[in-house]
Design a protein around this motif. Structure first.
Motif, PDB file in Angstrom:
ATOM      1  N   MET B   1     -18.960  -8.304   9.649  1.00 39.25           N
ATOM      2  CA  MET B   1     -17.556  -8.548   8.684  1.00 39.25           C
ATOM      3  C   MET B   1     -17.739  -7.735   7.372  1.00 39.25           C
ATOM      4  SD  MET B   1     -15.046 -10.851   8.482  1.00 39.25           S
ATOM      5  CE  MET B   1     -14.976 -12.244   9.568  1.00 39.25           C
ATOM      6  N   LYS B   2     -16.893  -7.276   7.055  1.00 46.95           N
ATOM      7  CA  LYS B   2     -16.421  -6.135   6.061  1.00 46.95           C
ATOM      8  C   LYS B   2     -15.214  -6.898   5.069  1.00 46.95           C
ATOM      9  CE  LYS B   2     -14.551  -1.173   4.796  1.00 46.95           C
ATOM     10  NZ  LYS B   2     -13.698  -0.430   5.773  1.00 46.95           N
ATOM     11  N   GLU B   3     -16.122  -6.643   3.610  1.00 46.29           N
ATOM     12  CA  GLU B   3     -15.233  -6.926   2.776  1.00 46.29           C
ATOM     13  C   GLU B   3     -14.200  -6.051   2.347  1.00 46.29           C
ATOM     14  OE1 GLU B   3     -17.066  -9.530  -0.055  1.00 46.29           O
ATOM     15  OE2 GLU B   3     -17.431 -11.023   0.962  1.00 46.29           O
ATOM     16  N   ILE B   4     -13.353  -6.397   1.752  1.00 43.65           N
ATOM     17  CA  ILE B   4     -12.178  -5.339   0.822  1.00 43.65           C
ATOM     18  C   ILE B   4     -11.685  -6.282  -0.076  1.00 43.65           C
ATOM     19  CG2 ILE B   4      -9.972  -3.843   0.983  1.00 43.65           C
ATOM     20  CD1 ILE B   4     -11.133  -3.274   4.238  1.00 43.65           C
ATOM     21  N   ASN B   5     -11.539  -5.606  -1.342  1.00 46.20           N
ATOM     22  CA  ASN B   5     -11.521  -6.412  -2.280  1.00 46.20           C
ATOM     23  C   ASN B   5      -9.555  -6.287  -2.446  1.00 46.20           C
ATOM     24  OD1 ASN B   5      -9.993  -6.863  -5.229  1.00 46.20           O
ATOM     25  ND2 ASN B   5     -12.970  -7.231  -5.768  1.00 46.20           N
ATOM     26  N   VAL B   6      -8.404  -6.594  -2.512  1.00 43.87           N
ATOM     27  CA  VAL B   6      -7.692  -5.908  -2.038  1.00 43.87           C
ATOM     28  C   VAL B   6      -6.665  -5.496  -3.559  1.00 43.87           C
ATOM     29  CG1 VAL B   6      -6.320  -8.331  -0.658  1.00 43.87           C
ATOM     30  CG2 VAL B   6      -6.303  -8.363  -3.356  1.00 43.87           C
ATOM     31  N   GLN B   7      -7.648  -5.769  -5.018  1.00 51.02           N
ATOM     32  CA  GLN B   7      -7.587  -5.063  -5.932  1.00 51.02           C
ATOM     33  C   GLN B   7      -7.267  -3.282  -5.635  1.00 51.02           C
ATOM     34  OE1 GLN B   7      -5.826  -6.642  -8.871  1.00 51.02           O
ATOM     35  NE2 GLN B   7      -5.924  -8.506  -7.036  1.00 51.02           N
ATOM     36  N   ASP B   8      -8.053  -2.826  -4.680  1.00 47.65           N
ATOM     37  CA  ASP B   8      -8.357  -1.570  -4.162  1.00 47.65           C
ATOM     38  C   ASP B   8      -7.285  -1.071  -3.037  1.00 47.65           C
ATOM     39  OD1 ASP B   8     -11.269  -1.828  -5.740  1.00 47.65           O
ATOM     40  OD2 ASP B   8     -12.277  -1.755  -3.481  1.00 47.65           O
ATOM     41  N   VAL B   9      -6.042  -2.205  -2.737  1.00 47.91           N
ATOM     42  CA  VAL B   9      -5.100  -1.980  -2.260  1.00 47.91           C
ATOM     43  C   VAL B   9      -3.891  -1.124  -3.476  1.00 47.91           C
ATOM     44  CG1 VAL B   9      -3.766  -2.793  -0.281  1.00 47.91           C
ATOM     45  CG2 VAL B   9      -6.016  -3.133  -0.400  1.00 47.91           C
ATOM     46  N   ILE B  10      -4.203  -1.672  -4.383  1.00 44.01           N
ATOM     47  CA  ILE B  10      -2.758  -1.488  -5.436  1.00 44.01           C
ATOM     48  C   ILE B  10      -2.917  -0.012  -6.089  1.00 44.01           C
ATOM     49  CG2 ILE B  10      -2.547  -1.238  -7.876  1.00 44.01           C
ATOM     50  CD1 ILE B  10      -4.087  -4.415  -7.959  1.00 44.01           C
ATOM     51  N   PRO B  11      -4.113   0.748  -6.151  1.00 40.62           N
ATOM     52  CA  PRO B  11      -3.697   1.970  -6.191  1.00 40.62           C
ATOM     53  C   PRO B  11      -4.250   3.324  -4.638  1.00 40.62           C
ATOM     54  CG  PRO B  11      -6.020   1.747  -6.475  1.00 40.62           C
ATOM     55  CD  PRO B  11      -5.306   0.302  -6.781  1.00 40.62           C
ATOM     56  N   VAL B  12      -3.457   2.615  -3.844  1.00 42.86           N
ATOM     57  CA  VAL B  12      -3.615   3.789  -2.949  1.00 42.86           C
ATOM     58  C   VAL B  12      -2.088   3.397  -1.688  1.00 42.86           C
ATOM     59  CG1 VAL B  12      -4.197   3.433  -0.226  1.00 42.86           C
ATOM     60  CG2 VAL B  12      -5.260   3.277  -1.611  1.00 42.86           C
ATOM     61  N   VAL B  13      -1.516   1.985  -2.024  1.00 42.15           N
ATOM     62  CA  VAL B  13      -0.510   2.336  -2.200  1.00 42.15           C
ATOM     63  C   VAL B  13       0.347   2.939  -3.425  1.00 42.15           C
ATOM     64  CG1 VAL B  13       1.428   0.642  -2.191  1.00 42.15           C
ATOM     65  CG2 VAL B  13      -0.313   0.018  -1.421  1.00 42.15           C
ATOM     66  N   GLU B  14       0.357   2.627  -4.410  1.00 40.15           N
ATOM     67  CA  GLU B  14       0.919   3.496  -5.424  1.00 40.15           C
ATOM     68  C   GLU B  14       1.281   5.108  -4.674  1.00 40.15           C
ATOM     69  OE1 GLU B  14      -1.160   3.057  -9.735  1.00 40.15           O
ATOM     70  OE2 GLU B  14      -0.507   5.587  -9.843  1.00 40.15           O
ATOM     71  N   ARG B  15      -0.365   5.720  -4.739  1.00 39.78           N
ATOM     72  CA  ARG B  15      -0.548   6.679  -4.154  1.00 39.78           C
ATOM     73  C   ARG B  15       0.179   6.836  -2.748  1.00 39.78           C
ATOM     74  NH1 ARG B  15      -2.841   9.218  -0.843  1.00 39.78           N
ATOM     75  NH2 ARG B  15      -4.957   7.677  -0.002  1.00 39.78           N
ATOM     76  N   LEU B  16       0.283   6.128  -2.107  1.00 34.94           N
ATOM     77  CA  LEU B  16       1.455   6.411  -0.581  1.00 34.94           C
ATOM     78  C   LEU B  16       2.922   6.390  -0.898  1.00 34.94           C
ATOM     79  CD1 LEU B  16      -0.993   4.565   2.006  1.00 34.94           C
ATOM     80  CD2 LEU B  16      -0.612   6.663   1.694  1.00 34.94           C
ATOM     81  N   CYS B  17       3.074   5.785  -2.113  1.00 35.21           N
ATOM     82  CA  CYS B  17       4.639   5.564  -2.622  1.00 35.21           C
ATOM     83  C   CYS B  17       5.487   6.922  -2.989  1.00 35.21           C
ATOM     84  CB  CYS B  17       5.038   4.801  -3.644  1.00 35.21           C
ATOM     85  SG  CYS B  17       5.370   2.864  -2.603  1.00 35.21           S
ATOM     86  N   ILE B  18       4.284   7.501  -3.784  1.00 29.88           N
ATOM     87  CA  ILE B  18       4.778   8.111  -4.406  1.00 29.88           C
ATOM     88  C   ILE B  18       4.346   9.859  -3.705  1.00 29.88           C
ATOM     89  CG2 ILE B  18       3.802  10.189  -6.779  1.00 29.88           C
ATOM     90  CD1 ILE B  18       3.062   8.159  -7.971  1.00 29.88           C
ATOM     91  N   GLU B  19       3.651   9.947  -2.702  1.00 27.93           N
ATOM     92  CA  GLU B  19       3.762  11.433  -2.088  1.00 27.93           C
ATOM     93  C   GLU B  19       4.161  11.314  -0.679  1.00 27.93           C
ATOM     94  OE1 GLU B  19      -1.594  11.781  -1.615  1.00 27.93           O
ATOM     95  OE2 GLU B  19      -0.447  11.051   0.455  1.00 27.93           O
ATOM     96  N   SER B  20       4.772   9.996   0.037  1.00 26.00           N
ATOM     97  CA  SER B  20       5.597  10.121   0.954  1.00 26.00           C
ATOM     98  C   SER B  20       6.991  10.162   0.407  1.00 26.00           C
ATOM     99  CB  SER B  20       6.127   8.370   1.204  1.00 26.00           C
ATOM    100  OG  SER B  20       6.375   7.273   0.360  1.00 26.00           O
ATOM    101  N   CYS B  21       7.488   9.848  -0.925  1.00 24.77           N
ATOM    102  CA  CYS B  21       8.279  10.050  -1.684  1.00 24.77           C
ATOM    103  C   CYS B  21       9.066  11.886  -2.003  1.00 24.77           C
ATOM    104  CB  CYS B  21       9.143   9.576  -2.149  1.00 24.77           C
ATOM    105  SG  CYS B  21      10.008   7.427  -1.746  1.00 24.77           S
ATOM    106  N   THR B  22       7.576  12.996  -2.196  1.00 29.06           N
ATOM    107  CA  THR B  22       7.711  13.667  -2.616  1.00 29.06           C
ATOM    108  C   THR B  22       6.849  15.262  -1.872  1.00 29.06           C
ATOM    109  OG1 THR B  22       5.779  13.447  -3.544  1.00 29.06           O
ATOM    110  CG2 THR B  22       7.711  12.999  -4.865  1.00 29.06           C
ATOM    111  N   LEU B  23       6.594  14.255  -0.371  1.00 30.17           N
ATOM    112  CA  LEU B  23       5.949  15.783   0.556  1.00 30.17           C
ATOM    113  C   LEU B  23       5.944  15.372   1.955  1.00 30.17           C
ATOM    114  CD1 LEU B  23       2.107  15.050  -0.984  1.00 30.17           C
ATOM    115  CD2 LEU B  23       3.728  17.192  -1.541  1.00 30.17           C
ATOM    116  N   LEU B  24       6.470  16.201   2.388  1.00 28.14           N
ATOM    117  CA  LEU B  24       6.793  15.628   3.902  1.00 28.14           C
ATOM    118  C   LEU B  24       5.903  16.286   4.432  1.00 28.14           C
ATOM    119  CD1 LEU B  24      10.217  16.836   4.013  1.00 28.14           C
ATOM    120  CD2 LEU B  24      10.011  14.514   4.500  1.00 28.14           C
TER     121      LEU B  24
END
Lengths: 183, 280
Positions: B1-24
């Motif tokens: 069982m691996k633990e993932i803190n959902v707080q670590d998800v926030i910066p990842v989603v932030e980055r993916l939103c910007i990347e997906s809208c600016t880079l193909l």
């Protein structure tokens, strides 16, 4: 390449033909779904519009916010068909002379364009970063509460468009498609 | 069982939103070059070159490719050996979207209610699809979806007797009716099978596969080729102003279905084929 400067009169609008590549200079107004609905409702209620549209061009766009140092964020055209319910009123009652968007228009819009002498321009859909570079100034002039849907006054330099539907009702979409159709 | 803190998800989603809208992706650059080489219409070639220039400009200035930075559609693959801690996963994803769209200067296009229609001001909530998978990882894919191509997408419950020909007829009809509203050249996502809601999701998932890549099942790969050829004979072309390249590609996803059903869905993706993913 034909250069025009706004405001444009009826004779200028009628001289443009479907397929002409045009560079627009001067001011143009933005307006999309929510702003159109408000303008339409205002006219129905007998009120004046916040901007005088006579001989002017409306650009169907809801831009991205400007980054520091930028005039405006990405600013490409949105689908014009959603404005079709409101457009004939703006053309017939306010002598709107041009529209910039993408996609087809309803028969009612085209009829109003022919009657009054209004031209429908196309900008490249999705080329928002490129088109933003031709916008030199952007100021909100009405409906600020609508955010990206507010009416902006844009100062443009050599803003590149193609005449999609001209004042005679010639439609570049129909002409272009039939040329390359193999079905 | 691996633990993932959902707080670590926030910066990842932030980055993916910007990347997906600016880079193909690299697949897009390959596909657009191929399209330019094949396009016969002069105006069509010019439009394709401008789209390439636009994408280059967006990438170098980290600006949005298109002003419609969409509603954030997010696919989550959650390994069943993961234990999530530190809060609710969906709250964290929405916080990431909020930060990404604000810090990236992306347009906020989400309304609080389909009828009241007030902008939420931060592009939340996202649309989140979760799948439980084997393993101990969390994979997040952000696929911003603009309205021009979404509004002309659709689903049809065909009769099984209509078969492959019925599917071809429906896809072609959708492409013809959509015309320039999809901002062609598009990626055409097709779902076949399942039921009403599953088939729509299949069509959307089909948009995530890299361009120029065929389905592993030979009969589906062949249907993709046939549909692509047919669509590129419509003459619609780049921006629907006439030409050969109406679609960059066609992707199909399939799922088992009921004996009495043949659902088909078409989900268009405009030329800005945007998605970005990360694994935690």
């Amino acid at each position: 390449m034909i250069k025009i400067t706004t405001p444009i009169d009826e004779a200028t609008a009628r001289s443009l033909k479907a397929g002409d590549q045009v560079l627009i200079n001067g001011i143009i107004y933005t307006g999309r779904d929510a702003a159109h609905k408000r303008m339409f409702d205002a006219l129905k209620a007998g009120q004046e519009l916040p901007v005088d549209l006579r001989d002017q061009i409306i650009y169907y766009v809801g831009p991205c916010p400007a980054k520091p140092g930028q005039v405006i964020g990405a600013a490409g055209p949105t689908t014009s068909g959603r404005m079709d319910a409101y457009t004939p009123t703006l053309i017939r009652e306010k002598y709107l002379r041009g529209m910039i968007g993408k996609g087809g228009r309803s028969p009612e819009v085209i009829k109003a364009m022919r009657d009054i002498g209004t031209v429908y321009f196309l900008a490249i859909g999705g080329a928002g970063a490129l088109l933003a570079q031709r916008i030199k100034k952007a100021t909100v002039v009405a409906y600020e509460d609508l955010g990206p849907e507010a009416i902006y006054c844009l100062v443009v330099e050599d803003f590149p468009v193609i005449v999609g539907i001209d004042c005679q009702g010639n439609n570049l979409y129909t002409i272009g498609r039939s040329q390359y159709r193999q079905l | 069982m691996k633990e993932i803190n959902v707080q670590d998800v926030i910066p990842v989603v932030e980055r993916l939103c910007i990347e997906s809208c600016t880079l193909l992706g690299e697949d897009w650059w390959q596909a657009i070059d191929q399209a330019i080489a094949r396009e016969e219409s002069t105006i069509g070639r010019d439009i394709l070159s401008q789209l390439k220039e636009n994408a280059r400009l967006a990438a170098t200035t980290s600006s949005a490719i298109c002003q419609d930075t969409g509603i954030a559609v997010i696919f989550v693959e959650l390994g069943q050996d993961v234990r999530l801690t530190g809060g609710n996963l969906y709250d964290a994803i929405n916080e990431g979207v909020r930060r990404g769209y604000t810090k990236g200067y992306l347009r906020k296009s989400v309304l609080n209610d389909p009828l009241i229609r007030k902008n939420t001001g931060d592009n939340t909530p996202a649309i989140i699809h979760t799948h439980i998978v084997n393993g101990d990882f969390l994979k997040i894919t952000v696929a911003p979806k603009g309205a021009g191509s979404e509004n002309v997408s659709g689903v049809k419950m065909l009769k099984p007797s209509e078969g492959v020909e019925g599917i071809k007829r429906y896809v072609l009809q959708m492409v013809e009716e959509a015309g320039g509203n999809t901002c062609p050249p598009t990626l055409v996502g097709v779902g076949i099978g399942g039921d009403l809601e599953e088939v729509a999701l299949l069509a959307k998932k089909a948009l995530l596969r890299p361009l120029l890549q065929r389905h592993p099942l030979p009969h589906i790969a062949q249907l993709e080729e046939e549909l692509l050829t047919m669509i590129n004979k419509t003459g619609i072309g780049p921006q629907a102003l006439g030409g050969r390249i109406t679609a960059l590609d066609v992707h199909i996803e399939v799922y088992p279905t009921h004996i009495a059903c043949l659902p088909v869905a078409v989900n268009f993706q405009c030329h800005a084929v945007r998605h970005a993913e990360a694994v935690l």
